[in-house]
Design a protein around this motif. Structure first.
Motif, PDB file in Angstrom:
ATOM      1  N   VAL A 185     -35.571 -26.996   4.048  1.00 59.03           N
ATOM      2  CA  VAL A 185     -36.052 -27.242   5.412  1.00 59.03           C
ATOM      3  C   VAL A 185     -36.092 -28.733   5.737  1.00 59.03           C
ATOM      4  CG1 VAL A 185     -37.956 -26.879   7.034  1.00 59.03           C
ATOM      5  CG2 VAL A 185     -37.388 -25.107   5.358  1.00 59.03           C
ATOM      6  N   GLN A 186     -36.758 -29.520   4.907  1.00 55.18           N
ATOM      7  CA  GLN A 186     -36.928 -30.935   5.220  1.00 55.18           C
ATOM      8  C   GLN A 186     -35.603 -31.695   5.296  1.00 55.18           C
ATOM      9  OE1 GLN A 186     -39.993 -32.017   6.216  1.00 55.18           O
ATOM     10  NE2 GLN A 186     -38.727 -33.684   6.977  1.00 55.18           N
ATOM     11  N   PRO A 187     -34.659 -31.475   4.344  1.00 59.36           N
ATOM     12  CA  PRO A 187     -33.367 -32.171   4.501  1.00 59.36           C
ATOM     13  C   PRO A 187     -32.631 -31.780   5.781  1.00 59.36           C
ATOM     14  CG  PRO A 187     -33.600 -31.347   2.264  1.00 59.36           C
ATOM     15  CD  PRO A 187     -34.742 -30.782   3.059  1.00 59.36           C
ATOM     16  N   ALA A 188     -32.712 -30.524   6.169  1.00 54.80           N
ATOM     17  CA  ALA A 188     -32.045 -30.087   7.402  1.00 54.80           C
ATOM     18  C   ALA A 188     -32.687 -30.741   8.621  1.00 54.80           C
ATOM     19  CB  ALA A 188     -32.091 -28.569   7.517  1.00 54.80           C
ATOM     20  N   ILE A 189     -34.005 -30.810   8.635  1.00 55.94           N
ATOM     21  CA  ILE A 189     -34.710 -31.466   9.748  1.00 55.94           C
ATOM     22  C   ILE A 189     -34.348 -32.948   9.800  1.00 55.94           C
ATOM     23  CG2 ILE A 189     -36.976 -32.188  10.602  1.00 55.94           C
ATOM     24  CD1 ILE A 189     -38.064 -29.528   9.498  1.00 55.94           C
ATOM     25  N   ASP A 190     -34.403 -33.612   8.652  1.00 55.37           N
ATOM     26  CA  ASP A 190     -34.092 -35.041   8.611  1.00 55.37           C
ATOM     27  C   ASP A 190     -32.674 -35.313   9.103  1.00 55.37           C
ATOM     28  OD1 ASP A 190     -36.608 -35.547   7.611  1.00 55.37           O
ATOM     29  OD2 ASP A 190     -35.942 -35.758   5.526  1.00 55.37           O
ATOM     30  N   HIS A 191     -31.732 -34.480   8.709  1.00 56.39           N
ATOM     31  CA  HIS A 191     -30.349 -34.688   9.133  1.00 56.39           C
ATOM     32  C   HIS A 191     -30.188 -34.429  10.635  1.00 56.39           C
ATOM     33  CE1 HIS A 191     -26.479 -35.757   7.498  1.00 56.39           C
ATOM     34  NE2 HIS A 191     -25.924 -34.924   8.358  1.00 56.39           N
ATOM     35  N   ALA A 192     -30.866 -33.414  11.138  1.00 54.72           N
ATOM     36  CA  ALA A 192     -30.808 -33.142  12.580  1.00 54.72           C
ATOM     37  C   ALA A 192     -31.390 -34.311  13.373  1.00 54.72           C
ATOM     38  CB  ALA A 192     -31.546 -31.848  12.902  1.00 54.72           C
ATOM     39  N   ILE A 193     -32.443 -34.917  12.859  1.00 56.12           N
ATOM     40  CA  ILE A 193     -33.047 -36.077  13.529  1.00 56.12           C
ATOM     41  C   ILE A 193     -32.077 -37.257  13.514  1.00 56.12           C
ATOM     42  CG2 ILE A 193     -34.888 -37.803  13.317  1.00 56.12           C
ATOM     43  CD1 ILE A 193     -36.686 -35.432  12.385  1.00 56.12           C
ATOM     44  N   LYS A 194     -31.366 -37.434  12.398  1.00 62.84           N
ATOM     45  CA  LYS A 194     -30.408 -38.542  12.301  1.00 62.84           C
ATOM     46  C   LYS A 194     -29.291 -38.428  13.323  1.00 62.84           C
ATOM     47  CE  LYS A 194     -31.055 -39.669   7.447  1.00 62.84           C
ATOM     48  NZ  LYS A 194     -30.442 -39.615   6.094  1.00 62.84           N
ATOM     49  N   VAL A 195     -28.953 -37.216  13.728  1.00 64.46           N
ATOM     50  CA  VAL A 195     -27.884 -37.065  14.719  1.00 64.46           C
ATOM     51  C   VAL A 195     -28.427 -36.939  16.141  1.00 64.46           C
ATOM     52  CG1 VAL A 195     -26.207 -36.154  13.077  1.00 64.46           C
ATOM     53  CG2 VAL A 195     -27.642 -34.562  14.373  1.00 64.46           C
ATOM     54  N   GLY A 196     -29.734 -37.233  16.311  1.00 64.49           N
ATOM     55  CA  GLY A 196     -30.260 -37.370  17.660  1.00 64.49           C
ATOM     56  C   GLY A 196     -31.248 -36.333  18.146  1.00 64.49           C
ATOM     57  N   TRP A 197     -31.613 -35.350  17.332  1.00 61.86           N
ATOM     58  CA  TRP A 197     -32.577 -34.354  17.795  1.00 61.86           C
ATOM     59  C   TRP A 197     -33.994 -34.851  17.550  1.00 61.86           C
ATOM     60  CZ3 TRP A 197     -30.652 -30.944  20.882  1.00 61.86           C
ATOM     61  CH2 TRP A 197     -29.329 -30.557  20.748  1.00 61.86           C
ATOM     62  N   ASP A 198     -34.918 -34.379  18.342  1.00 65.95           N
ATOM     63  CA  ASP A 198     -36.317 -34.773  18.255  1.00 65.95           C
ATOM     64  C   ASP A 198     -37.066 -33.797  17.340  1.00 65.95           C
ATOM     65  OD1 ASP A 198     -38.693 -36.308  19.354  1.00 65.95           O
ATOM     66  OD2 ASP A 198     -39.229 -34.241  19.887  1.00 65.95           O
ATOM     67  N   ARG A 199     -37.862 -34.342  16.424  1.00 65.51           N
ATOM     68  CA  ARG A 199     -38.619 -33.513  15.477  1.00 65.51           C
ATOM     69  C   ARG A 199     -39.522 -32.517  16.208  1.00 65.51           C
ATOM     70  NH1 ARG A 199     -39.745 -34.223  10.181  1.00 65.51           N
ATOM     71  NH2 ARG A 199     -39.001 -36.376  10.249  1.00 65.51           N
ATOM     72  N   GLY A 200     -40.197 -32.969  17.233  1.00 62.45           N
ATOM     73  CA  GLY A 200     -41.083 -32.083  17.988  1.00 62.45           C
ATOM     74  C   GLY A 200     -40.333 -30.952  18.661  1.00 62.45           C
ATOM     75  N   ASP A 201     -39.152 -31.249  19.197  1.00 64.26           N
ATOM     76  CA  ASP A 201     -38.336 -30.214  19.832  1.00 64.26           C
ATOM     77  C   ASP A 201     -37.854 -29.181  18.811  1.00 64.26           C
ATOM     78  OD1 ASP A 201     -38.667 -31.456  22.259  1.00 64.26           O
ATOM     79  OD2 ASP A 201     -36.682 -32.407  22.255  1.00 64.26           O
ATOM     80  N   LEU A 202     -37.507 -29.639  17.610  1.00 65.11           N
ATOM     81  CA  LEU A 202     -37.087 -28.710  16.554  1.00 65.11           C
ATOM     82  C   LEU A 202     -38.217 -27.750  16.194  1.00 65.11           C
ATOM     83  CD1 LEU A 202     -35.206 -31.202  14.194  1.00 65.11           C
ATOM     84  CD2 LEU A 202     -34.163 -29.511  15.710  1.00 65.11           C
ATOM     85  N   HIS A 203     -39.410 -28.303  16.002  1.00 65.33           N
ATOM     86  CA  HIS A 203     -40.563 -27.469  15.646  1.00 65.33           C
ATOM     87  C   HIS A 203     -40.946 -26.532  16.793  1.00 65.33           C
ATOM     88  CE1 HIS A 203     -41.734 -28.887  11.641  1.00 65.33           C
ATOM     89  NE2 HIS A 203     -41.207 -30.043  12.022  1.00 65.33           N
ATOM     90  N   ALA A 204     -40.849 -27.015  18.021  1.00 70.95           N
ATOM     91  CA  ALA A 204     -41.180 -26.166  19.178  1.00 70.95           C
ATOM     92  C   ALA A 204     -40.186 -25.004  19.285  1.00 70.95           C
ATOM     93  CB  ALA A 204     -41.171 -26.998  20.460  1.00 70.95           C
ATOM     94  N   ALA A 205     -38.908 -25.290  19.079  1.00 65.86           N
ATOM     95  CA  ALA A 205     -37.894 -24.231  19.135  1.00 65.86           C
ATOM     96  C   ALA A 205     -38.128 -23.210  18.027  1.00 65.86           C
ATOM     97  CB  ALA A 205     -36.492 -24.824  19.022  1.00 65.86           C
ATOM     98  N   ALA A 206     -38.485 -23.683  16.841  1.00 67.76           N
ATOM     99  CA  ALA A 206     -38.763 -22.776  15.727  1.00 67.76           C
ATOM    100  C   ALA A 206     -39.999 -21.923  16.023  1.00 67.76           C
ATOM    101  CB  ALA A 206     -38.959 -23.565  14.438  1.00 67.76           C
TER     102      ALA A 206
END
Length: 95
Positions: free
Chosen positions: A60-81
């Motif tokens: 989970v954490q590596p996928a989140i970190d990589h998504a953030i590196k390409v421009g996604w917002d951590r809060g938006d990822l968690h909200a979508a989940a």
């Protein structure tokens, strides 16, 4: 802005090989979807009473970190989940 990132092994087959020093928009969306999917899986595992620490640290954490590196917002990822997990709870109520 083009950014070159080292691709972690677990993303082989997810991103477009040879993308010119940047991720395509499709790659970015797939990385977001993967991070959200893994977050939802982690919530399902927690609900089932399974140990989730290693799943979170290794997947989970590596996928989140990589998504953030390409421009996604951590809060938006968690909200979508949270939305996807909430819908899963509604769809599976009473089972």
């Amino acid at each position: 802005m083009c950014q070159s990132l080292d691709v972690p092994d677990f993303l082989n087959g997810i991103i477009t090989p040879g993308a010119p020093a940047a991720y395509t928009e499709t790659d970015r969306r797939e990385l977001r979807d993967l991070a959200v999917h893994l977050l939802v899986d982690n919530q399902k595992l927690q609900r089932a009473g399974a140990a989730t620490r290693m799943h979170h640290l290794l997947h989970v954490q590596p996928a989140i970190d990589h998504a953030i590196k390409v421009g996604w917002d951590r809060g938006d990822l968690h909200a979508a989940a949270d939305r996807e997990y909430g819908q899963w709870l509604i769809d599976n109520a009473g089972r």
